[in-house]
Design an enzyme around this catalytic site. Sequence first.
Site, PDB file in Angstrom:
ATOM      1  N   ASN A 122      33.213 -22.686  16.967  1.00  0.00           N
ATOM      2  CA  ASN A 122      33.479 -22.328  18.356  1.00  0.00           C
ATOM      3  C   ASN A 122      34.860 -22.829  18.751  1.00  0.00           C
ATOM      4  OD1 ASN A 122      30.872 -21.094  19.574  1.00  0.00           O
ATOM      5  ND2 ASN A 122      30.166 -22.828  18.334  1.00  0.00           N
ATOM      6  N   GLU A 123      35.859 -22.006  18.467  1.00  0.00           N
ATOM      7  CA  GLU A 123      37.251 -22.362  18.691  1.00  0.00           C
ATOM      8  C   GLU A 123      37.562 -22.435  20.185  1.00  0.00           C
ATOM      9  OE1 GLU A 123      38.737 -23.457  16.298  1.00  0.00           O
ATOM     10  OE2 GLU A 123      38.783 -22.190  14.512  1.00  0.00           O
ATOM     11  N   PRO A 124      38.728 -22.995  20.552  1.00  0.00           N
ATOM     12  CA  PRO A 124      39.115 -23.055  21.970  1.00  0.00           C
ATOM     13  C   PRO A 124      38.962 -21.695  22.655  1.00  0.00           C
ATOM     14  CG  PRO A 124      40.665 -24.299  20.656  1.00  0.00           C
ATOM     15  CD  PRO A 124      39.731 -23.640  19.683  1.00  0.00           C
TER      16      PRO A 124
END
Length: 630
Positions: free
Chosen positions: A162-164
């Site tokens: 869950n990237e930025p």
Amino acid sequence: MSTARRSAAEAYEKTPTRIFPNSATAAKELAAEVRALIEERAKQGKNVVLGMATGSTPVPFYRELIRLHKEEGLSFKNVVTFNLDEYYGLGADHPESYARFMADQIFDHIDIPKANINIPSGKVSSDQVFAHCREYEEKIDAMGGIDLQILGIGRTGHIGFNEPGSSRDSLTRRITLDRVTRQDAAADFRGEENVPHFAITMGVGTILRGKKLVLMAWGDNKAEMVAKAVEGPMTEAISASFLQGHPNARFYIDTGASRELTRAKLPWLVGPVSWTPRETRRAVCWLGNQLHKPVLKLTDEHYNEHGLGDLLSEQGPAYQLNIRIFNQLQHTITGWPGGKPNEADTYRPERANPYPKRCLVLSPEPQDAVVSMGATLERLAEQGHDARLISLTSGNLRVPDSEADKFAETLKELAGIVSDSSVWAPQTAYAEQALKMLADKGEFGADTPLLRQLKALILRGELRDAANACHLTNDHIVFLDLPFYEEGRYRRFKSTQADVDALAALLREHKPHQIYATGDAADPSSVSGICFKVLEAALKACEGEDWAGSCSLWLYRGKEKPLEGHEIDMAIPLSPSQLERKGRALSRYGALSSLERASPESNRQNAANYDALGLAQYEAIETFQRWRRV
């Protein structure tokens, strides 16, 4: 948010956080909790649903679970698992797939039924991704939800992938990987260009539905993101921060990963402090940096207004305290890393005698020491010390296939143009065999022993070139090739007594007066982290020997966060020409990461940090910390 009572020291922490002395201790405690849960549910005739993570972080935890199974009979027949993520585009048989990782690290070593293992598919067709992700969510719900979710944290602050920008309510989906995440995986894939651009991951919302969440983090590189996730605001920029809103979430971290928490970094803000010399220097350096003032310009008011009144009352007034700390910082600076012969050494980091010294510079992989302390290596050689550069591992896993292909093609072509080609028949056969193996294994297949040997030879040549640029001759370069590396691969390494014995034999052969090493602050499962543990064990094996008692050990930082002002015990200044020569030495390596290539700029920042505290201006500085055995 958890309502558990916190101590005053934890006042800034919004998620309960346990700090352990090392990853093994934390892993053992968590594994004991999992064991109790499995056995309790087994008595009830029920399953346990575990959420599993990949990467080097959970490896100690998985090894402890395997030990419990093999040595104490813990059964996993009533365990159902759901993995957080998988690289999109990789099949389960791919050597870098998370399905393969989980099989290697735990599933092949315990009695969990294969039907109970659930991992997102990296090979589902693009038009079926949405349906596949929805089915994954539904299967988790059908099993009653996840009882305990294991998490790690990436350098972007992500949990799962869950990237930025990932929202709190996001569900299982395909996601584009952040460039930093791909850089961190570059070694696994033999080059950043080979790392997949996409992954399928549980969403933040999926993770937060777990009944209990435990996020683990080891090493200094995780410290900044741990602090932001634990103490900062909940934000989509750092998906791990959403654990603050979960009623039963915990962080399990080691000392290195805790260093940016307020209770570790600024303890005077949360309670009484024992003002040791190191803690005093930390406070004064912090105050100077906070106010953008040189140490000698700090006043009584500055100390009182920033929570340091106790320090001032104990060691003040400010004028005297400032001078003492300024002198300590000044005494760390030396152009003589091996000690200056025939000079008083009361205020020098390293003793003058004996001279010349036998110095061992330990490089976990062939590039590490030159990247971090190439100029210091040059100084040791120029000043007459017997400096030996020890490449602890061959580093062959970091060499891309393209380099091996180029080498083999060149060898084959050279054999074809010599006057008597029959003399080169063995070389031609070797080159053709290597080229065939490269073609047969494909882009991501595992290297054969011959290919690993070939890649090791390529790196040996690069290291010799780089070391020569640092004024070291070839007879002062040693390739130790520790077995754990030759027999393993990234995220799957495990040292044995054979590694300790090999390094202990080297130490006994050279009987060094100085050792330079790195890895004390690294992830314990990384190459440098494992090498440092091997060094500790080797030194322990040599305790009591004449040379060991007088040997000084200097720590340098590699891929970890640079040493801060209060941590530095020796600072080696670099002139512009020395920094330029270091850059030329680094250019001898064909496959440095972006972080490694930025080493000269990091050296410049070290000098800027000293300058900001009021010390002399230098072009660049390489820094070291004296090892203090715990």
